[in-house]
Write a protein that holds these residues in place. Structure first.
Motif, PDB file in Angstrom:
ATOM      1  N   GLN A  60     -15.490  16.030  13.876  1.00  0.00           N
ATOM      2  CA  GLN A  60     -16.666  15.590  14.206  1.00  0.00           C
ATOM      3  C   GLN A  60     -17.340  17.008  14.706  1.00  0.00           C
ATOM      4  O   GLN A  60     -17.853  17.248  13.820  1.00  0.00           O
ATOM      5  CB  GLN A  60     -17.060  14.645  14.746  1.00  0.00           C
ATOM      6  CG  GLN A  60     -18.410  14.811  14.520  1.00  0.00           C
ATOM      7  CD  GLN A  60     -19.275  13.415  15.698  1.00  0.00           C
ATOM      8  OE1 GLN A  60     -18.193  13.334  16.779  1.00  0.00           O
ATOM      9  NE2 GLN A  60     -20.229  12.182  14.941  1.00  0.00           N
ATOM     10  N   THR A  64     -19.693  19.616  11.833  1.00  0.00           N
ATOM     11  CA  THR A  64     -21.031  19.935  12.675  1.00  0.00           C
ATOM     12  C   THR A  64     -21.717  21.684  13.404  1.00  0.00           C
ATOM     13  O   THR A  64     -22.413  21.756  12.538  1.00  0.00           O
ATOM     14  CB  THR A  64     -20.866  18.906  13.907  1.00  0.00           C
ATOM     15  OG1 THR A  64     -21.105  17.708  13.936  1.00  0.00           O
ATOM     16  CG2 THR A  64     -22.708  19.055  14.918  1.00  0.00           C
ATOM     17  N   ARG A  65     -20.105  21.994  13.386  1.00  0.00           N
ATOM     18  CA  ARG A  65     -20.844  23.949  13.978  1.00  0.00           C
ATOM     19  C   ARG A  65     -20.522  24.280  12.317  1.00  0.00           C
ATOM     20  O   ARG A  65     -21.095  24.660  11.581  1.00  0.00           O
ATOM     21  CB  ARG A  65     -19.304  23.328  14.614  1.00  0.00           C
ATOM     22  CG  ARG A  65     -19.648  23.059  15.990  1.00  0.00           C
ATOM     23  CD  ARG A  65     -18.410  24.200  16.746  1.00  0.00           C
ATOM     24  NE  ARG A  65     -18.913  23.517  18.685  1.00  0.00           N
ATOM     25  CZ  ARG A  65     -18.038  23.834  19.307  1.00  0.00           C
ATOM     26  NH1 ARG A  65     -16.941  24.823  19.201  1.00  0.00           N
ATOM     27  NH2 ARG A  65     -18.457  23.384  20.263  1.00  0.00           N
ATOM     28  N   GLN A  68     -23.734  23.549  10.631  1.00  0.00           N
ATOM     29  CA  GLN A  68     -24.857  24.109  11.617  1.00  0.00           C
ATOM     30  C   GLN A  68     -24.813  25.789  10.975  1.00  0.00           C
ATOM     31  O   GLN A  68     -25.897  26.545  10.300  1.00  0.00           O
ATOM     32  CB  GLN A  68     -24.708  24.410  12.672  1.00  0.00           C
ATOM     33  CG  GLN A  68     -25.789  23.082  13.430  1.00  0.00           C
ATOM     34  CD  GLN A  68     -25.014  23.086  14.893  1.00  0.00           C
ATOM     35  OE1 GLN A  68     -24.368  24.388  15.325  1.00  0.00           O
ATOM     36  NE2 GLN A  68     -25.283  22.127  15.937  1.00  0.00           N
ATOM     37  N   SER A 106     -19.029  14.543  10.344  1.00  0.00           N
ATOM     38  CA  SER A 106     -20.079  14.288  11.199  1.00  0.00           C
ATOM     39  C   SER A 106     -19.716  13.011  11.716  1.00  0.00           C
ATOM     40  O   SER A 106     -20.278  12.188  12.636  1.00  0.00           O
ATOM     41  CB  SER A 106     -20.945  14.873  10.706  1.00  0.00           C
ATOM     42  OG  SER A 106     -21.405  14.539   9.522  1.00  0.00           O
ATOM     43  N   TYR A 210     -31.412  21.313   9.427  1.00  0.00           N
ATOM     44  CA  TYR A 210     -30.149  20.700  10.045  1.00  0.00           C
ATOM     45  C   TYR A 210     -31.446  20.286  10.973  1.00  0.00           C
ATOM     46  O   TYR A 210     -31.041  18.883  11.964  1.00  0.00           O
ATOM     47  CB  TYR A 210     -29.266  21.186   9.681  1.00  0.00           C
ATOM     48  CG  TYR A 210     -28.150  20.751  10.241  1.00  0.00           C
ATOM     49  CD1 TYR A 210     -27.192  19.626   9.707  1.00  0.00           C
ATOM     50  CD2 TYR A 210     -27.553  20.595  11.679  1.00  0.00           C
ATOM     51  CE1 TYR A 210     -26.696  18.574  10.730  1.00  0.00           C
ATOM     52  CE2 TYR A 210     -26.461  20.044  12.094  1.00  0.00           C
ATOM     53  CZ  TYR A 210     -25.844  18.723  11.710  1.00  0.00           C
ATOM     54  OH  TYR A 210     -25.085  18.352  12.559  1.00  0.00           O
ATOM     55  N   GLN A 214     -32.241  16.239  12.802  1.00  0.00           N
ATOM     56  CA  GLN A 214     -31.031  16.173  14.064  1.00  0.00           C
ATOM     57  C   GLN A 214     -32.063  15.884  15.373  1.00  0.00           C
ATOM     58  O   GLN A 214     -31.724  14.728  15.578  1.00  0.00           O
ATOM     59  CB  GLN A 214     -29.862  17.511  14.542  1.00  0.00           C
ATOM     60  CG  GLN A 214     -29.387  17.641  13.880  1.00  0.00           C
ATOM     61  CD  GLN A 214     -27.883  16.933  13.871  1.00  0.00           C
ATOM     62  OE1 GLN A 214     -27.389  15.309  14.618  1.00  0.00           O
ATOM     63  NE2 GLN A 214     -27.478  15.824  12.118  1.00  0.00           N
TER      64      GLN A 214
END
Length: 424
Positions: A60, A64-65, A68, A106, A210, A214
């Protein structure tokens, strides 16, 4: 909720078996019918599940990275093919495949927990109605019905009627106070976890939609859980509060030890690393830290973010230089570079002059050119008439056409001739 829970009834037997095993352990310590024995059994179930889900949690973080980092490219694809949705989807899938990114990664920990969550909900619902389920026989069900956590039965809900709560040997006031407090704690822990992620572990140099999504989830998720929480039994609230606290602690560890590049957490981590290396005489004391130093050194100066450049500069000011193998050595050249780098950069950049300074510079250069031409023009006359030139120099003569030498403190260049009546 009962219908959804029944879908996951196939996993109720393993969940009930795990709870019974932990209950036999804690029952021997606190008593088999106490809320401590049953409550800690649920907490232990959560911890066991979360330990098994650590590999998914690592996935996850990576996903997520990657998401981004891909946001600028994704935005470019959307703008380029905004009139062709099919081509847009194809390009998106191609981008995911090239970078090895899975958008669903994620959500993997939450998706993996869902069967256990609904199975526990199903087990507690059966306990509330006094029915056997899984490996829980009638005696264990009766024991669980008598278990209270701060006066609230583990099978009671905020929305239960007074008659149902009374059947569980409890007070409606106690049930609602306990469940309300647990719902608030559950929502607050969810909000703090997401806020911690947004403020410290997000690359602030990448402004993408994004990040806005969040930020919205940071406020929406706690509200959703608060609304849903009034329909959760106390045991499920214990489960969800425990998993939120676990997630918060796990995320805090990741932020402190493996922060996202370009984030505020990375800047704080690298500052601590510089202090640690300097305090131990240039020694990098763990393999993980050496790996981080190695990754920074492997990047070119242009590819490093501001945090990584400050890290290299901080080492240089302390007389240290990072090496390609992740170690740090002493270097006088690094000290000179760290202390004089910014000064040298300032020296290379000319200082901005004011308008009056630029005008005086222009006037001075023009006067110097005029003086040079006069001097060169006077040279042949001195060569031809040496005696006359010598006499003129000795007497300080001021013949017409000859250049008058300026006095000390007088402006150079051609001078205005004096009036005949003025004193010499």
């Amino acid at each position: 909720m009962d219908t959804i829970a029944s879908i996951f009834s196939f996993i109720t037997t393993p969940v009930s078996w795990i709870i019974v095993q932990f209950h036999s352990l804690y029952g021997a310590i606190f008593g088999p019918d106490t809320g401590w024995a049953w409550g800690l059994s649920i907490v232990s179930l959560v911890i066991l599940i979360r330990i098994c889900l650590i590999p998914l949690f690592v996935k996850q973080i990576k996903s997520t990275r990657n998401m981004q980092a891909l946001q600028p490219k994704m935005k470019a694809i959307q703008e380029r093919y905004k009139s062709d949705k099919q081509r847009q989807s194809e390009e998106m899938m191609k981008l995911y495949k090239e970078t090895g990114t899975n958008p669903l990664s994620s959500c993997l920990p939450i998706l993996a927990q869902s069967p256990f969550f609904f199975a526990l909900y199903h087990v507690l619902s059966k306990i509330a109605s006094g029915d056997e389920i899984g490996v829980l026989n009638q005696s264990l069900v009766d024991s669980a019905r008598q278990a209270h956590i701060f006066g609230a039965p583990i099978a009671a809900k905020f929305t239960d009627s007074p008659e149902k709560v009374e059947a569980l040997n409890a007070s409606l006031t106690d049930v609602r106070i306990v469940t309300a407090i647990m719902i608030v704690l559950m929502s607050a822990s969810q909000f703090f976890t997401q806020r911690q992620l947004m403020q410290k572990n997000v690359d602030l140099t990448v402004k993408t939609p994004y990040m806005q999504q969040q930020k919205m989830l940071m406020y929406i998720f706690p509200v959703i859980f608060a609304v849903m929480g009034i329909n959760f039994p106390v045991g499920v609230l214990v489960y969800w509060l425990t998993t939120n606290v676990w997630t918060m602690g796990q995320q805090m560890y990741v932020i402190n030890q493996n922060p996202t590049p370009g984030s505020k957490a990375q800047d704080q981590y690298l500052q601590r690393l510089v202090k640690s290396v300097v305090a131990h005489g240039g020694e990098v004391r763990s393999r993980r830290k050496r790996t981080i130093v190695q990754m920074i050194v492997a990047k070119s100066t242009a590819d490093r973010n501001d945090n990584e450049r400050r890290f290299i500069t901080g080492l240089a000011k302390a007389g240290l230089a990072a090496q390609a193998d992740g170690t740090v050595i002493k270097s006088d050249a690094a000290t000179a570079e760290g202390e004089g780098g910014s000064a040298a950069q300032r020296r290379h950049q000319p200082k901005r002059q004011s308008k009056s300074q630029r005008q005086s510079t222009t006037t001075g250069s023009g006067a110097a050119k005029g003086s040079g031409s006069d001097t060169s023009g006077a040279k042949p006359s001195l060569e031809k008439g040496g005696a006359e030139g010598t006499r003129s120099k000795a007497t300080g003569g001021k013949s017409a056409g000859s250049a008058r030498q300026p006095k000390s403190g007088q402006r150079k260049g051609p001078q205005r001739p004096k009036h005949p009546s003025s004193k010499k």
